[in-house]
Every structure is written in structure tokens, then in C-alpha cells.
Design an enzyme around this catalytic site. Sequence first.
Site, PDB file in Angstrom:
ATOM      1  N   LEU A  24      -4.905  -0.660   7.339  1.00  0.00           N
ATOM      2  CA  LEU A  24      -3.358   0.801   7.973  1.00  0.00           C
ATOM      3  C   LEU A  24      -3.976   2.273   7.998  1.00  0.00           C
ATOM      4  CD1 LEU A  24      -0.828  -1.717   5.354  1.00  0.00           C
ATOM      5  CD2 LEU A  24      -1.261  -1.491   7.904  1.00  0.00           C
ATOM      6  N   ASP A  25      -3.728   3.121   8.228  1.00  0.00           N
ATOM      7  CA  ASP A  25      -3.764   4.294   8.144  1.00  0.00           C
ATOM      8  C   ASP A  25      -4.013   4.739   6.465  1.00  0.00           C
ATOM      9  OD1 ASP A  25      -4.738   4.162  11.128  1.00  0.00           O
ATOM     10  OD2 ASP A  25      -2.279   4.906  11.724  1.00  0.00           O
ATOM     11  N   ARG A  26      -3.983   5.549   6.289  1.00  0.00           N
ATOM     12  CA  ARG A  26      -4.419   7.178   5.271  1.00  0.00           C
ATOM     13  C   ARG A  26      -2.479   6.916   4.322  1.00  0.00           C
ATOM     14  NH1 ARG A  26      -7.315  12.387   3.668  1.00  0.00           N
ATOM     15  NH2 ARG A  26      -6.514  12.333   1.215  1.00  0.00           N
ATOM     16  N   THR A  43      -0.335   5.479   6.830  1.00  0.00           N
ATOM     17  CA  THR A  43       0.966   4.620   6.570  1.00  0.00           C
ATOM     18  C   THR A  43       0.729   3.202   5.637  1.00  0.00           C
ATOM     19  OG1 THR A  43       0.342   3.620   8.667  1.00  0.00           O
ATOM     20  CG2 THR A  43       0.991   2.035   8.317  1.00  0.00           C
ATOM     21  N   LYS A  47       1.019  -0.894   0.121  1.00  0.00           N
ATOM     22  CA  LYS A  47      -0.052  -0.213  -0.312  1.00  0.00           C
ATOM     23  C   LYS A  47       0.874   1.734   0.088  1.00  0.00           C
ATOM     24  CE  LYS A  47      -2.962   2.673   2.598  1.00  0.00           C
ATOM     25  NZ  LYS A  47      -2.079   3.787   2.779  1.00  0.00           N
TER      26      LYS A  47
END
Length: 280
Positions: A147-149, A151, A112
Site C-alpha cells: 500500500l502506498d505511504r 494509503t 495500516k
Amino acid sequence: MAKSDNNRGKRPSKNFKGGERKKPFNKNFSSRPKQNAPQKKSNPDEIRLNRYIANAGICSRREADTYIAAGNVTVNGKPVTEMGYKVKRSDDVRFDGKRLNLEKKEYVLLNKPKNFITTTSDEKGRRTVMELISSASNNRLLPVGRLDRNTTGLLLFTNDGDLTKKLTHPTHNVRKIYHVHLDNNLSLGDLHKIEAGLELEDGPISVDSVSYIQGAPKREVGVEIHSGRNRIVRRIFEHFGYNVTKLDRVVFAGLTKKDLPRGHWRYLTEQEVINLKNIK
């Protein structure tokens, strides 16, 4: 009448046996049926049992044959141990008592990038991780965890609900390793405090290991953790007054980013799927 002397001492021909001549071998002989012989048509509604099991994501076809022979599989309530047995898509096929879903289980690993949120849709029109794997499958795949934006790193997608539950449930202690970039060097004292465990507003938290990244500044740290609590890695360092400037998940449940560039995805190998299912 006496035999001619010319025949004396001659060995019988190899084509003779018991006084009868063997028919010569015809190399053009074919054992295939004649073209006008009726051919058995396959039923498109039927599928081999081992393939059915493999498509359900249980194991490979070869392994399925072993389970079939061992009596682990029933079809419409009856044990089937016959190799090559065919079932209909409407049949009730069970493995160790659990009914199988014929939809093929798929497993996609994404590296990602930043600025993508881990959700299937967003009412604010922000870009989601689903855009990045849109060409991977016609089935509905869902992210395992989140996962955070901002991360980056490994994010798994699948339609295997049982595996998703296993990988996200805290009792299975799924291993995750993060490469953390901080705004300041991490002091050795704070590193030891993180190693020892700490208390956050939602309860105690411990890491499996924490260390400086070899050959990098002391503001780069490696953290191994199994907790899935929200923003847990960022919150650990914020507790000691550090801001996380970059966070990258480099290992998830034994899967790594090797040969997987940022923003790209790949299918898991058969062995990787087996390894995930063997997590206790």
C-alpha cells in the site's frame, strides 16, 4: 442332616455365583501404575505427524488425520497412514509429493495507518509497516503486496510464500475494495466511463465495479478491482482530472476491517486461512 427351617425360602446372596463369593468392589481401587513403575519418556525431537502438517500451514490437525488416512502423506519416501505416528524434525515429510517446512506458517492482518511505507527497511529512515507488527511473531513475516505511504487499510503479512504468490498473481483475480475520497464530486458520466474501462499509459484497465457511497457526498466512491498495478486506483481517477485525497482499502481477498482499529493487527482465524488457500 436336614437343613434348618430358618434357611428355607431365602434367596442366595447377590455376592454368590456358582457357590463362590464375589470380592467386594473397592471404590478406592486405582488402575494407575504404581509410582515406581517406569514411565515412558517422550522424545523432544519427535512430533506427531498431524501436528507437523498443521505447523507447516497445510491444514488443521483434524484435517491432517484425514489426509494421512487417505495416503496423501509420505515420510522419508514411504506412505504413512497410521494415526499418532511420530516423526523427527529431520525427516523428509511430504504432502502430495511436496516437502513440508516445519516452520509454523503465520498470518497477520494489519489496518495500516498513513505515513508508513510498505517495505521491510528504509534507507531514508522513514517509518515502515514492519514497526507496527514487530510484536506479532518471531518469524520473518513479509507484506503481501503493498500500500502506498498515504494509503490506509488492510495489509496482510505472512511467511507462507506459496500463499503470497497466489494472492499477488493477477491470474487469481484477488478481490480488493477501496473507499476513495476525491477533491471534487465524481460526475455520473465519468463514473460510467470508469465502469466501461479505460486506457492508461501502461495498458488498458477495467474495474469490477464502481459506485457512489450511499449516504455520502458524490466525491466518495467505492471501487472494486483485482489489478495489482502500481498506484492503479489513484491513476484511474487522475486520468479524469480528479485528485485522490484519501484512499482506504476496506476489503482484501475476503478479509475485512471489522473490529480492527487503525494501526492495530490481529492473527487470521483458521477458517480465514482456509478460505485464502481455496482461492482459485
